[in-house]
Motif scaffolding. Structure first.
Motif: not given
Length: 432
Positions: A348, A366, A369-370
């Motif tokens: 992240g 997001s 990031c994952w």
């Protein structure tokens, strides 16, 4: 075990995966998770049918993972080649593949030195092994061949296609600091040859190979009705030519193959004036392959279809082996917190810092990031390090960290990819 036994086992596994594919999606299970479980069951932790020590069989495993990566990188290049190279959509995958990847190496290095007690060279090596995301196992989030692809899928595919090549210099730097690779006085050889030359020359060689061979095939088909068929040979031949030429020139073979796929997809049609559309009874493979308005599209589609099938077979074989090799890891408390730290905070932080200023919606950022999926690329770099002299307790520590990280990524990302991508599609649809 006999050849007949292996034939029965692999054949049954392939057929079961075809029959149960829809059911697995409903149960939030990916095919890679099933292969991993079967590998564990067949390895020393289960029936002990497969005994594949990473140290003793590093050469075979390096070759197998390298072939799988080359096939996958070429496929990703084909899927992304429809987007113009100067399009702004390329900026995000480039930032992820270069800036975020380098930041990930740096963060892993800090953790390796201060928390794991690794020497600096080993910590950088671990960063180079685990920083690249994987193109082989990321089929659930990869883009499709389109001139207007989804931004999230396009960026993740581009990151996976590029950073397997951009991570190689950091692996060599780590090996060099351990005395296992020549860096040159004050690192000049690493800076000039391993980093700058390998990256730029690899992309250039692959682009030239893909463009020249693609244009030659289209010309022969549309003007002389020659070189028709055997698209499978064309796919494998282009991968081999791009990789071989790059390696002979001390450039990155991974980047060359990715660029070859991009260039092949971008080969333009060579339409003849007033050439009618093919009759309905000639719109099969040969009819479109020799028509000046459809030849390049038919060629790219055929090559991509063949490569995707090879990619699926490679995924089965290699994830199966990863499951079997888990028996050769050494369980420690550090494995648990390191994997959690890498897949969540470190990934992240690298993505957020590497994409500062990029206009990206919060839910898209997001998701990026994952989905830092680790897989076959990390296994290749691990085997490369073992083949180049990494040994002893340090080798065992990196084997454990790498294999457990890859296995955890297969499970965690495999479980989450279906629900998260469905949620993302609904979110994008509502926004539209």
């Amino acid at each position: 075990m006999s050849v007949a036994f292996w034939s029965l086992l692999l054949g049954a596994l392939l057929i079961v995966m075809v029959l149960a594919r829809t059911l697995l999606a409903r149960l939030l299970l990916s095919s890679a998770m099933i292969y991993l479980a079967v590998g564990v069951a067949l390895g020393p932790l289960g029936l002990s049918v497969i005994r594949l020590d990473p140290v003793e069989h590093a050469g075979i495993l390096q070759a197998a993972t390298e072939v799988a990566l080359l096939i996958s990188l070429f496929t990703v290049g084909l899927k992304m080649g429809a987007v113009p190279l100067l399009d702004r959509r390329w900026l995000l995958p480039l930032r992820l593949a270069f800036i975020s990847m380098a930041l990930t190496v740096g963060l892993i290095t800090l953790v390796g030195v201060w928390a794991l007690g690794l020497p600096l060279g080993a910590a950088i090596l671990l960063g180079g092994i685990l920083a690249p995301t994987d193109p082989v196992l990321a089929s659930g989030v990869q883009t499709t061949c389109s001139s207007d692809p989804d931004r999230l899928r396009f960026s993740l595919a581009g990151e996976g296609g590029l950073n397997d090549g951009t991570a190689f210099p950091f692996v060599l730097l780590g090996l060099g600091l351990l005395g296992l690779h020549e860096l040159g006085a004050q690192g000049w050889r690493w800076w000039l040859l391993d980093l700058c030359w390998a990256t730029l020359a690899g992309l250039l060689i692959g682009a030239l190979a893909g463009a020249l061979i693609g244009k030659l095939v289209v010309y022969l088909r549309t003007r002389h009705h020659l070189a028709v068929g055997l698209d499978e040979f064309l796919a494998l031949g282009l991968v081999a030519v791009a990789y071989g030429a790059a390696q002979l020139c001390l450039a990155s073979g991974f980047l060359a193959v990715f660029a070859a796929g991009l260039a092949l997809q971008r080969v333009k049609e060579q339409p003849r004036t007033q050439e009618p559309e093919p009759p309905a009874d000639e719109t099969g493979d040969d009819g479109l392959a020799t028509h000046s308005q459809h030849a390049s599209a038919a060629m790219s589609q055929a090559v991509q279809g063949f490569n995707e099938q090879l990619e699926s077979l490679a995924e089965l074989a290699l994830v199966l082996l990863v499951g079997a090799m888990l028996a050769y890891t050494t369980p420690t408390l550090a494995l648990c917190w390191f994997v959690a730290l890498l897949l969540l905070p470190l990934r992240g932080a690298a993505v957020l810092l590497g994409t500062l200023g990029e206009p990206l919606a919060a839910h898209q950022r997001s998701m990026v990031c994952w989905f830092g999926i680790r897989g076959i690329g990390s296994i290749f770099y691990l085997m490369f390090a073992l083949q180049n002299g990494l040994s002893g307790e340090l080798a065992q520590q990196l084997i454990s960290l790498t294999l457990v990280t890859v296995a955890a990524s297969i499970v965690l990302h495999g479980v989450s990819v279906g629900p998260l991508m469905k949620w993302y599609q609904r979110r994008e649809g509502a926004a539209t």
